[in-house]
Design an enzyme around this catalytic site. Structure first.
Site, mmCIF file in Angstrom:
data_model
loop_
_atom_site.group_PDB
_atom_site.id
_atom_site.type_symbol
_atom_site.label_atom_id
_atom_site.label_comp_id
_atom_site.label_asym_id
_atom_site.label_seq_id
_atom_site.Cartn_x
_atom_site.Cartn_y
_atom_site.Cartn_z
ATOM 1 N N ALA A 1 0.850 -1.187 0.000
ATOM 2 C CA ALA A 1 0.000 0.000 0.000
ATOM 3 C C ALA A 1 0.887 1.239 0.000
ATOM 4 O O ALA A 1 2.080 1.163 0.280
ATOM 5 C CB ALA A 1 -0.909 -0.007 1.227
ATOM 6 N N GLY B 1 -0.715 -5.117 1.054
ATOM 7 C CA GLY B 1 -1.986 -4.989 0.341
ATOM 8 C C GLY B 1 -1.992 -5.701 -1.000
ATOM 9 O O GLY B 1 -3.042 -6.124 -1.474
ATOM 10 N N GLU C 1 -2.692 -9.264 -0.278
ATOM 11 C CA GLU C 1 -4.117 -9.340 0.058
ATOM 12 C C GLU C 1 -4.987 -9.258 -1.196
ATOM 13 O O GLU C 1 -6.001 -9.949 -1.313
ATOM 14 C CB GLU C 1 -4.472 -8.225 1.033
ATOM 15 C CG GLU C 1 -3.831 -8.427 2.402
ATOM 16 C CD GLU C 1 -4.078 -7.263 3.334
ATOM 17 O OE1 GLU C 1 -4.850 -7.432 4.290
ATOM 18 O OE2 GLU C 1 -3.507 -6.175 3.114
ATOM 19 N N GLU D 1 3.453 -6.194 7.352
ATOM 20 C CA GLU D 1 2.879 -5.042 8.067
ATOM 21 C C GLU D 1 3.446 -4.840 9.466
ATOM 22 O O GLU D 1 3.519 -3.698 9.944
ATOM 23 C CB GLU D 1 1.346 -5.185 8.136
ATOM 24 C CG GLU D 1 0.608 -4.891 6.836
ATOM 25 C CD GLU D 1 0.495 -6.087 5.901
ATOM 26 O OE1 GLU D 1 -0.256 -5.991 4.919
ATOM 27 O OE2 GLU D 1 1.177 -7.113 6.149
#
Length: 259
Positions: free
Chosen positions: A65, A111, A114, A134
């Protein structure tokens, strides 16, 4: 049409390429918003039969991200960001009645991992790397990563990857069940298209119901068995089922209308 995505519709396959190669295709609010828009089209455009999701360039699918968007957020803002992503993109992909395959062409981290996991399954290039780093940022995955990684590879390995922030390469990802196939980078898109073209010869209503049932199972839905029975019954009311059964008995290839 899109600032951060390239789209190309051929033979019923919509190829969506996240196109920020200078930023390793990192997810920012614009990418999430535009993915939400294109998914609306996927759901509503009958010319789109399936989706191939990939990243621009040869280094990254989505390398994470955009962390610069995080620094101003408080607890409520962080939760709102995650909820918006889930609603606009991640849950929409997972629950899409049309098959969505991620062709992972490099780094698939945070992300990005994901995003790949929200797809129905994944293919990868030999240089692909997966991880949920993360905890290095004082965060946890917020786009469904803790749940989907555990569903896909089991508690023990998911726990290790999540709390060490370690990455796994393509071959290990395949051994773990995180990806279904590994191809040379040059062949990744072509081979993934072949899989989608094969799926597109099957009955679309049945494919959609199979996706829904497998998702029930992955989530441990206590109504999974009952839902399967219900959807199995619904198939009998379709033209496709009559065509499929007739074609089988007549020893010919079925031609499905998706009805």
């Amino acid at each position: 049409m899109y600032q951060t995505l390239l789209t190309d519709l051929q033979e019923g396959i919509l190829t969506i390429t996240i196109n920020r190669p200078d930023k390793m295709n990192a997810l920012n609010k614009d990418v999430v918003a535009e993915l939400g828009q294109v998914l609306e089209e996927v759901y509503n455009n009958n010319d789109i039969k399936s989706v191939l999701l990939t990243g621009a360039g040869e280094k990254a699918f989505v390398a994470g991200a955009d962390i610069s968007e995080f620094t101003a957020l408080d607890a409520a803002g962080g939760a709102a960001l995650a909820q918006k992503g889930a609603d606009l993109v991640f849950n929409k992909i997972e629950n899409c009645p049309k098959p969505v395959i991620a062709a992972v062409n490099g780094f698939s981290l945070g992300g990005g991992c994901e995003l790949a996991m929200s797809c129905h399954f994944r293919t990868a290039s030999e240089n692909a790397k997966f991880g949920q780093p993360e905890v290095n940022l004082g965060l946890i995955p917020g786009y469904g990563g803790t749940q989907r990684l555990t569903q896909l590879i089991g508690k023990g390995k998911a726990m290790e990857l999540m709390i060490t922030a370690d990455m796994v390469g393509a071959d290990e990802a395949k051994a773990l069940g995180l990806v279904n196939h590994v191809f040379p980078l040059a062949d990744l898109i072509g081979e993934t298209r072949k899989i989608l073209l094969k799926i597109q010869t099957k009955a679309p209503v049945a494919v959609a119901k199979a996706i829904a049932c497998v998702n029930d199972a992955a989530k441990g839905n206590q109504d999974g068995f009952a839902n399967e029975i219900k959807r199995f019954g619904e198939c009998f009311a379709t033209e496709d089922m009559k065509e499929g059964a007739t074609a089988f008995l007549e020893k010919r290839k079925a031609v499905f209308a998706g009805k």
